[in-house]
Design a protein around this motif. Structure first.
Motif, PDB file in Angstrom:
ATOM      1  N   PRO A   1      11.568   4.842  -0.579  1.00 35.51           N
ATOM      2  CA  PRO A   1      10.627   4.499  -1.677  1.00 35.51           C
ATOM      3  C   PRO A   1       9.568   3.706  -1.334  1.00 35.51           C
ATOM      4  O   PRO A   1       8.297   3.643  -1.583  1.00 35.51           O
ATOM      5  CB  PRO A   1      11.554   3.827  -2.637  1.00 35.51           C
ATOM      6  CG  PRO A   1      12.737   3.484  -2.123  1.00 35.51           C
ATOM      7  CD  PRO A   1      12.946   4.422  -0.921  1.00 35.51           C
ATOM      8  N   ILE A   2       9.806   2.367  -0.643  1.00 31.07           N
ATOM      9  CA  ILE A   2       8.792   1.761  -0.069  1.00 31.07           C
ATOM     10  C   ILE A   2       7.760   2.404   0.626  1.00 31.07           C
ATOM     11  O   ILE A   2       6.225   1.800   0.655  1.00 31.07           O
ATOM     12  CB  ILE A   2       9.264   0.396   0.692  1.00 31.07           C
ATOM     13  CG1 ILE A   2      10.714  -0.226   0.130  1.00 31.07           C
ATOM     14  CG2 ILE A   2       8.143  -0.399   1.013  1.00 31.07           C
ATOM     15  CD1 ILE A   2      10.131  -0.649  -1.471  1.00 31.07           C
ATOM     16  N   ALA A   3       7.960   3.391   1.274  1.00 31.89           N
ATOM     17  CA  ALA A   3       6.924   4.101   2.266  1.00 31.89           C
ATOM     18  C   ALA A   3       5.800   4.847   1.211  1.00 31.89           C
ATOM     19  O   ALA A   3       4.752   4.923   1.975  1.00 31.89           O
ATOM     20  CB  ALA A   3       7.504   5.355   3.012  1.00 31.89           C
ATOM     21  N   SER A   4       6.126   4.866   0.002  1.00 32.17           N
ATOM     22  CA  SER A   4       4.781   5.441  -1.063  1.00 32.17           C
ATOM     23  C   SER A   4       4.327   4.383  -1.640  1.00 32.17           C
ATOM     24  O   SER A   4       3.521   4.486  -2.567  1.00 32.17           O
ATOM     25  CB  SER A   4       5.364   6.369  -1.699  1.00 32.17           C
ATOM     26  OG  SER A   4       6.643   6.013  -2.750  1.00 32.17           O
ATOM     27  N   LEU A   5       4.717   3.187  -1.372  1.00 28.28           N
ATOM     28  CA  LEU A   5       4.143   1.873  -2.233  1.00 28.28           C
ATOM     29  C   LEU A   5       2.399   1.591  -1.419  1.00 28.28           C
ATOM     30  O   LEU A   5       2.534   1.664  -0.361  1.00 28.28           O
ATOM     31  CB  LEU A   5       4.799   0.783  -1.985  1.00 28.28           C
ATOM     32  CG  LEU A   5       4.519  -0.923  -2.707  1.00 28.28           C
ATOM     33  CD1 LEU A   5       4.388  -0.639  -4.204  1.00 28.28           C
ATOM     34  CD2 LEU A   5       5.451  -1.802  -2.307  1.00 28.28           C
ATOM     35  N   THR A   6       1.571   1.500  -2.539  1.00 24.73           N
ATOM     36  CA  THR A   6       0.280   1.360  -1.815  1.00 24.73           C
ATOM     37  C   THR A   6      -0.230   0.232  -2.696  1.00 24.73           C
ATOM     38  O   THR A   6      -0.283   0.227  -3.948  1.00 24.73           O
ATOM     39  CB  THR A   6      -0.478   2.768  -1.959  1.00 24.73           C
ATOM     40  OG1 THR A   6       0.111   3.839  -1.366  1.00 24.73           O
ATOM     41  CG2 THR A   6      -1.928   2.608  -1.389  1.00 24.73           C
ATOM     42  N   VAL A   7      -1.109  -0.551  -1.910  1.00 23.11           N
ATOM     43  CA  VAL A   7      -1.885  -1.635  -2.446  1.00 23.11           C
ATOM     44  C   VAL A   7      -3.330  -1.150  -2.268  1.00 23.11           C
ATOM     45  O   VAL A   7      -3.780  -1.245  -0.826  1.00 23.11           O
ATOM     46  CB  VAL A   7      -1.556  -3.086  -1.675  1.00 23.11           C
ATOM     47  CG1 VAL A   7      -2.351  -4.151  -2.310  1.00 23.11           C
ATOM     48  CG2 VAL A   7      -0.015  -3.383  -2.297  1.00 23.11           C
ATOM     49  N   GLY A   8      -3.907  -1.181  -3.160  1.00 23.37           N
ATOM     50  CA  GLY A   8      -5.443  -0.687  -2.808  1.00 23.37           C
ATOM     51  C   GLY A   8      -6.380  -0.604  -4.311  1.00 23.37           C
ATOM     52  O   GLY A   8      -5.974  -1.193  -5.373  1.00 23.37           O
ATOM     53  N   GLU A   9      -7.135   0.431  -3.860  1.00 22.61           N
ATOM     54  CA  GLU A   9      -8.075   0.642  -5.261  1.00 22.61           C
ATOM     55  C   GLU A   9      -7.711   1.728  -5.912  1.00 22.61           C
ATOM     56  O   GLU A   9      -7.553   2.979  -5.628  1.00 22.61           O
ATOM     57  CB  GLU A   9      -9.620   0.673  -4.728  1.00 22.61           C
ATOM     58  CG  GLU A   9     -10.204  -0.558  -4.051  1.00 22.61           C
ATOM     59  CD  GLU A   9     -10.121  -1.720  -5.058  1.00 22.61           C
ATOM     60  OE1 GLU A   9     -10.758  -1.514  -6.159  1.00 22.61           O
ATOM     61  OE2 GLU A   9      -9.785  -2.842  -4.953  1.00 22.61           O
ATOM     62  N   ARG A  10      -7.894   1.594  -7.336  1.00 22.18           N
ATOM     63  CA  ARG A  10      -7.885   2.783  -8.170  1.00 22.18           C
ATOM     64  C   ARG A  10      -8.910   2.834  -9.168  1.00 22.18           C
ATOM     65  O   ARG A  10      -9.680   1.797  -9.569  1.00 22.18           O
ATOM     66  CB  ARG A  10      -6.529   2.790  -9.083  1.00 22.18           C
ATOM     67  CG  ARG A  10      -5.228   2.838  -8.412  1.00 22.18           C
ATOM     68  CD  ARG A  10      -5.053   4.166  -7.630  1.00 22.18           C
ATOM     69  NE  ARG A  10      -4.830   5.449  -8.555  1.00 22.18           N
ATOM     70  CZ  ARG A  10      -5.444   6.542  -8.407  1.00 22.18           C
ATOM     71  NH1 ARG A  10      -6.078   6.884  -7.364  1.00 22.18           N
ATOM     72  NH2 ARG A  10      -5.387   7.236  -9.524  1.00 22.18           N
TER      73      ARG A  10
END
Length: 321
Positions: free
Chosen positions: A14-23
Motif C-alpha cells: 500500500p505504501i507504494a501508491s502513497l503520493t505527496v504532491g499536487e492535486r
C-alpha cells in the motif's frame, strides 16, 4: 493544491501508491463548504484505501484522510464529521445503507482544502487544539459510540479494552476512566501496557492473559487474534462491542458459550453528528484530550503511514500544515 493521496490501489504494497504532491483545486457544489485544513489524523481506513478496499479503481487518485479540523472562509474554526449520508436521509447516519466516508466517494482531508457537506462541520471548542480536534471524527467518535451508545454499561462497571495503543483503544481508555468505569487493558508489550497505564487504565495484562475476574463488557477492534480471549473474559450476561477486526475478520464464533452464558455481541460503526457534538462537549467539560503519539507535517506523511502499517503507534498520528 498540496495533497497526500493514493495514486492507485495496491493490495500488496500500500505504501507504494502513497503520493505527496499536487492535486487540482476542488470545486464547491451547492450545499457544500470548503475548509482550509489545519490538521488531519491518520486512521487504519487510510491504509485500506491505499489497498483499494471499499473504493473502485476508477475513483483513484483519492486524497487520503477521513477526519480533520480547520477554518472556513469566514474564519470559523471547525471539526469535520466524516460520515456523509445519501440525499434525503433522516435519522442515524450510520444506518444509512448508502452512507459513505471521506476518501471513499469524496476526497479526504490530507490536503490544503477539503470540501464537505455543510452539515458535516461542527464548531471547534476553543480548548481543543487543531491537532486534538482532528482526532475526534473517526477514532474518538467510534470509541464514544461503542461505550456510551452501544454497550448499555454503567459507570462503576468493569470493561476490558483489547489492545493498548491504537487510536480507538486509547480513546476508550481515556473516555472510560473519565466516565467512571473500571478500565482493564491488554497489550502485546510492556511498553504498550505502560502507555495504557499512563492514560489511566486501572490494570493491564498481556494479550490472552487470564484475568482475575470476568468483566462486564469487552471492547474489540482486533478480531481474530483476541476473539477467543474476549469470549472467555466476559461474565454471563455481559457484552462484547465490536468496531473492527484489524487482525482478521474470521474468528471462531464459539456459539455454545454465546448462548449458554447469554452474551450480547454488538456491532458499532463510527458515530452520528449528534454523538460527535456530545463528544466534543464531553472533552470540553472533563478536560480529556486525545493522546497524540506523533505529530508530523503533511509532507512527511510516508513516515506516519509506515508507523501505522508496522503497528508502531502510541496514540493518534496527526499531520499538520
Amino acid at each position: 493544491m498540496f495533497a497526500v493521496f493514493a495514486a492507485e490501489p495496491n493490495p500488496d504494497d500500500p505504501i507504494a501508491s502513497l503520493t505527496v504532491g499536487e492535486r487540482p483545486e476542488p470545486e464547491v457544489p451547492d450545499g457544500f463548504i470548503a475548509v482550509s485544513v489545519r490538521a488531519a489524523s491518520l486512521n487504519m481506513h487510510d491504509l485500506w484505501t491505499l489497498r483499494g478496499v471499499g473504493i473502485k479503481p476508477e475513483q483513484f487518485p483519492m486524497i487520503l484522510g477521513c477526519d480533520g479540523a480547520g477554518v472556513t472562509e469566514d474564519g470559523t474554526e471547525v471539526v469535520l464529521h466524516s460520515v456523509i449520508t445519501s440525499p434525503g436521509w433522516v435519522g442515524d447516519e450510520t444506518l444509512d445503507p448508502k452512507r459513505t466516508l471521506l476518501t471513499e466517494k469524496h476526497q479526504g482531508t490530507l490536503a490544503e482544502t477539503v470540501v464537505v457537506p455543510a452539515r458535516n462541520v461542527l464548531p471547534k471548542p476553543a480548548g481543543l487544539s487543531f491537532a486534538e480536534a482532528a482526532c475526534m471524527g473517526t477514532a474518538w467518535l467510534t470509541a464514544y459510540r461503542m461505550l456510551f451508545t452501544q454497550s448499555g454499561l454503567r459507570p462503576g462497571q468493569t470493561i476490558l479494552v483489547q489492545g493498548a495503543s491504537g487510536g480507538v483503544s486509547t480513546a476508550l481508555i481515556q473516555l472510560g476512566t473519565a466516565a467512571g468505569f473500571r478500565v482493564w487493558v491488554t497489550g502485546r508489550s510492556e511498553e504498550k501496557r505502560a502507555l495504557a497505564e499512563g492514560l489511566g487504565a486501572h490494570a493491564t495484562f498481556a494479550s490472552g492473559e487470564r484475568l482475575p475476574e470476568r468483566v462486564d463488557g469487552v471492547f474489540e477492534t482486533v478480531g481474530k487474534a483476541t476473539w477467543a480471549h474476549s469470549m472467555r473474559a466476559v461474565k454471563p450476561g455481559g457484552v462484547i462491542v465490536v468496531s473492527g477486526s484489524t487482525s482478521g475478520p474470521d474468528p471462531s464464533a464459539d456459539l455454545q458459550r454465546l448462548f449458554f452464558l447469554q452474551l450480547r455481541v454488538i456491532g458499532s460503526t463510527m458515530g452520528t453528528r449528534d454523538e460527535l457534538a456530545d463528544l466534543l462537549r464531553f472533552c470540553e467539560t472533563t478536560g480529556v484530550r486525545p493522546t497524540i503519539g506523533a505529530e508530523l507535517p503533511m509532507a512527511d506523511a510516508e513516515q506516519g503511514f509506515r508507523d501505522m502499517l508496522d503497528g508502531a503507534t502510541a496514540g493518534k498520528i496527526v499531520f499538520t500544515r
